[in-house]
Scaffold this motif. Structure first.
Motif, PDB file in Angstrom:
ATOM      1  N   THR A 178       5.469  22.075  47.000  1.00 31.15           N
ATOM      2  CA  THR A 178       6.846  22.533  46.852  1.00 31.15           C
ATOM      3  C   THR A 178       7.033  23.914  47.476  1.00 31.15           C
ATOM      4  O   THR A 178       7.959  24.139  48.263  1.00 31.15           O
ATOM      5  N   VAL A 179       6.149  24.847  47.132  1.00 34.11           N
ATOM      6  CA  VAL A 179       6.274  26.208  47.654  1.00 34.11           C
ATOM      7  C   VAL A 179       6.121  26.233  49.170  1.00 34.11           C
ATOM      8  O   VAL A 179       6.918  26.857  49.889  1.00 34.11           O
ATOM      9  N   VAL A 180       5.096  25.536  49.684  1.00 32.54           N
ATOM     10  CA  VAL A 180       4.863  25.518  51.129  1.00 32.54           C
ATOM     11  C   VAL A 180       6.044  24.868  51.853  1.00 32.54           C
ATOM     12  O   VAL A 180       6.489  25.356  52.906  1.00 32.54           O
ATOM     13  N   ALA A 181       6.566  23.772  51.293  1.00 38.77           N
ATOM     14  CA  ALA A 181       7.687  23.084  51.934  1.00 38.77           C
ATOM     15  C   ALA A 181       8.918  23.988  52.005  1.00 38.77           C
ATOM     16  O   ALA A 181       9.605  24.038  53.034  1.00 38.77           O
ATOM     17  N   VAL A 182       9.217  24.695  50.916  1.00 37.27           N
ATOM     18  CA  VAL A 182      10.383  25.579  50.916  1.00 37.27           C
ATOM     19  C   VAL A 182      10.204  26.717  51.919  1.00 37.27           C
ATOM     20  O   VAL A 182      11.140  27.075  52.648  1.00 37.27           O
TER      21      VAL A 182
END
Length: 328
Positions: A287-291
């Motif tokens: 989630t963090v990397v995608a955002v």
């Protein structure tokens, strides 16, 4: 010559894509919103609504909700903006008083000089002109996105069927299953994210009213809009509200920080798992990397669509690539 022609065609396609980048982003955003509205349209069609009537009902309800929200919010925001303008001279006097917190900040960071440079002379004219162009461009983009979303929602079954027809017949059933699951994930994420943003705005408004923090409606709307951006949106909104709370008192400032910390935990561990956790199941690291990657590529829009895109990629990885690698 064949290789050179291939390179030339590839270069031309890249130039076309770069030139149409803004339009392609709008088309992608409209398709994303259409997929998010599809569950509501599908629910109405299952209850004997014709497709056109279901689409019309959803969009009329959306327009009424937005219109009612703007009718209630704009007078309050204008009133609070007028109050801020009326209090601006007092803020200016406080900034020149070195015994106050604002005065110490002004002395250290030269806030008054920076504001004066922004509003002086040609900078003001160019700033107003740039702001007017930005507002006009934003309104035009919103209108285009709304129109495209209407068309996409109306023709979404035909678009899906046409996309599935591009695949070989032997693989089409499997592709339909995966595609429908991806559509479900995206739709659940869009509606769930919107619901969580509304909850964030309402809770922030109640907190601001309880502690008599200035500009409650304006700040609550800002928090609700920023909360649409995963991971970082609620943090940015909390920082802005906390800075405004600092003008009331230091205890209110600390209490507001605690409120947003508690709300962030509530959102991460209660609201998100219950509202959109069933539709989008991806690890926190992804989630963090995608955002971060989505925001770097496409800004706010990229951060907004990053999580469902990551969920779709993980689904394809799990259902297509992993079985193929296990067989080799």
């Amino acid at each position: 010559m064949t290789a050179a022609a291939g390179v030339a065609v590839t270069y031309g396609l890249v130039r076309i894509i770069v030139g149409l980048q803004d339009v392609l982003v709008l088309i992608g955003l409209a398709l994303f919103l259409a997929i998010g509205l599809e569950p509501a349209v599908a629910w109405l069609t299952r209850h004997r609504f014709p497709r056109w009537l279901a689409v019309t009902t959803v969009f009329v309800a959306g327009l009424l909700a937005v219109g009612g929200f703007l009718t209630a919010a704009i007078p309050v925001v204008v009133e609070q903006a007028s109050q801020f303008i009326a209090k601006a001279p007092a803020y200016l006097r406080e900034a020149q008083d070195h015994s106050t917190l604002l005065g110490r900040l002004n002395e250290r960071f030269h806030l008054q000089q920076q504001v004066e440079s922004l509003v002086s002379g040609s900078a003001l004219g160019s700033g107003l002109l740039g702001a007017g162009q930005a507002v006009f461009s934003a309104l035009a983009n919103v209108l285009i996105a709304v129109v495209l979303t209407v068309y996409f929602v109306a023709d979404l079954p035909r678009i899906r069927a046409g996309a599935y027809r591009l695949l070989p017949r032997s693989r089409r059933p499997r592709a339909i299953l995966l595609g429908d699951e991806i559509f479900t994930k995206v739709g659940g994420y869009v509606l769930g994210n919107l619901a969580i943003s509304v909850i964030a705005g309402v809770l922030t408004l109640l907190w601001l009213l309880i502690f008599d923090i200035p500009y409650p409606a304006l700040l609550a709307i800002t928090v609700a809009i920023l909360d649409l951006i995963p991971v970082v949106g609620s943090v940015v909104g909390g920082v802005l509200v906390s800075l405004v709370a600092l003008t009331v008192s230091l205890p209110v400032f600390l209490a507001t920080i605690g409120f947003f910390v508690v709300y962030r935990l509530l959102e991460d561990y209660l609201l998100v798992p219950r509202i959109i956790g069933g539709a989008v199941k991806i690890p926190a690291l992804v989630t963090v990397v995608a955002v971060i990657v989505g925001g770097a590529l496409l800004g706010v829009i990229g951060a907004l669509v990053a999580i469902p895109v990551a969920a779709a990629l993980l689904l394809l990885l799990r259902e297509v690539l992993h079985p193929r690698l296990d067989r080799t």
